[in-house]
Design a protein around this motif. Structure first.
Motif, mmCIF file in Angstrom:
data_model
loop_
_atom_site.group_PDB
_atom_site.id
_atom_site.type_symbol
_atom_site.label_atom_id
_atom_site.label_comp_id
_atom_site.label_asym_id
_atom_site.label_seq_id
_atom_site.Cartn_x
_atom_site.Cartn_y
_atom_site.Cartn_z
ATOM 1 N N PRO A 201 0.839 -1.262 -0.106
ATOM 2 C CA PRO A 201 0.025 -0.135 0.118
ATOM 3 C C PRO A 201 0.857 1.325 -0.009
ATOM 4 O O PRO A 201 1.872 1.269 0.354
ATOM 5 N N PRO A 202 0.564 2.379 -0.504
ATOM 6 C CA PRO A 202 1.302 3.282 -0.693
ATOM 7 C C PRO A 202 0.961 4.309 0.571
ATOM 8 O O PRO A 202 0.112 4.493 1.135
ATOM 9 N N GLY A 203 2.121 4.921 1.084
ATOM 10 C CA GLY A 203 2.142 5.604 2.252
ATOM 11 C C GLY A 203 1.966 5.195 3.582
ATOM 12 O O GLY A 203 1.859 5.646 4.632
ATOM 13 N N LYS A 204 1.994 3.739 3.816
ATOM 14 C CA LYS A 204 1.918 2.895 5.010
ATOM 15 C C LYS A 204 2.347 1.576 4.556
ATOM 16 O O LYS A 204 2.723 1.114 3.568
ATOM 17 N N PRO A 205 3.074 1.154 5.956
ATOM 18 C CA PRO A 205 3.735 -0.153 5.879
ATOM 19 C C PRO A 205 3.014 -1.334 5.436
ATOM 20 O O PRO A 205 1.602 -1.467 5.855
ATOM 21 N N GLY A 206 3.653 -2.067 4.629
ATOM 22 C CA GLY A 206 2.876 -3.277 4.063
ATOM 23 C C GLY A 206 3.733 -4.248 4.175
ATOM 24 O O GLY A 206 4.763 -4.242 4.119
#
Length: 325
Positions: A201-206
């Motif tokens: 996911p963009p902008g958060k940990p995946g």
């Protein structure tokens, strides 16, 4: 007015104009096309929380040739496709001196990655450093075009900031444009099947997990490589922004098994298409499994299914040929 006088006057005006422009440029410093410095991803694979549920550590590295007072000095002007050449470079400090002190991280003082602009060819090399701070390594690149050189290092003896600097390397020869390999969830390389689970996911940990199998059986005896059971490099299509992450856990910590799964946590700095290059070692040989993944589109999809024919060999270097030891 006399024509000669007109031309003379015009030339003088040009000289005055460009002289003023040069003076202004000297006053404000050199003009560069490099983007503003960006923070480097943490090597523990984590990401610092930020207000709003995003990540404060999502800015990629490799977009700039200079950062934090250090500059990647690429001494090799170019190489020819299909021919072995020597890649030489140095890291210079703010005073122009070649750096000779580096912290060892994941068994190396410096990690060097080469990738073609089309993200089809990838090589992870291990150069040697001379006493004067000049690094060198033999290199053979299969196709002509523009390549990006990434130097990942931490200068100094202790407490320095990890940096990833990038520079372009032209490779001469007959050029043929290549298409980005299609998004995939399964890759086959040298008889090994690697399956990708998770999202980016963009902008958060995946969390991403690559599972390694051979002949239909899970591989449970992966060997350590650079102090881990896997090494992951992620590059964003277009600008080749570099995300360098490492697995969750390490060999010998009492909780990380040697396969079949290799787990990573990373953050995509934006929506877009990325290439993930997983290096893993088994039976004494390092191989590379390459995935095309999408972040943000279609519900933060990590990868879509594609046939083995579309994914086999897309590391671009024939498995272990992408590595220098």
């Amino acid at each position: 007015m006399n024509t000669v006088v007109k031309i003379t006057g015009f030339g003088a005006a040009l000289v005055a104009f460009f002289g003023a422009a040069y003076g202004l440029g000297s006053a404000v410093g050199p003009v560069t096309s490099e983007p503003a410095p960006a923070a480097h991803s943490r090597h523990d694979g984590g990401a610092s929380p930020a207000p709003g549920g995003g990540s404060a550590d999502t800015a990629p590295g490799g977009l700039q040739i200079s950062e934090g007072g250090y500059t990647l000095d690429l001494k090799t002007a170019g190489v020819r496709a299909g021919e072995e050449g020597e890649l030489r470079f140095a890291i210079r400090d703010r005073h122009g001196r070649q750096v000779t002190a580096f912290q060892r991280e994941h068994d190396k003082e410096l990690h060097l990655v080469l990738a073609s602009r089309d993200l089809v060819t990838y090589q992870h090399l291990h150069p040697s450093r001379a006493a004067d701070g000049t690094w060198s390594t033999p290199v053979t690149l299969p196709a002509a075009g523009s390549y990006r050189v990434f130097a990942d290092f931490t200068p100094g003896v202790k407490g320095g900031k990890n940096l990833t600097l990038g520079a372009d390397l032209p490779v001469a020869g007959p050029f043929k444009a290549a298409e980005m390999p299609v998004p995939s969830r399964t890759v086959t390389v040298d008889g090994y099947t690697v399956t990708l689970d998770g999202t980016l996911p963009p902008g958060k940990p995946g969390r991403l997990t690559q599972n390694v199998a051979r002949d239909g059986r899970s591989v449970t005896d992966l060997q350590p490589y650079l102090g881990a059971y896997g090494h992951l490099v992620a590059l964003r299509s277009g600008d080749l922004a570099h995300l360098h992450v490492h697995p969750n856990g390490e060999p010998g910590d009492g909780r990380t098994p040697p396969g079949p799964g290799i787990s990573f946590t990373t953050t995509a700095p934006s929506s877009g298409t990325y290439r993930l290059f997983l290096d893993f070692r088994h039976n004494g040989t390092v191989r590379t499994a390459a995935f095309t993944v999408e972040s943000g589109a279609g519900g933060d999809t990590a990868a879509r299914e594609s046939s083995p024919a579309e994914t086999d060999g897309h590391a671009g270097t024939g498995g272990s040929r992408g590595h220098g030891h």
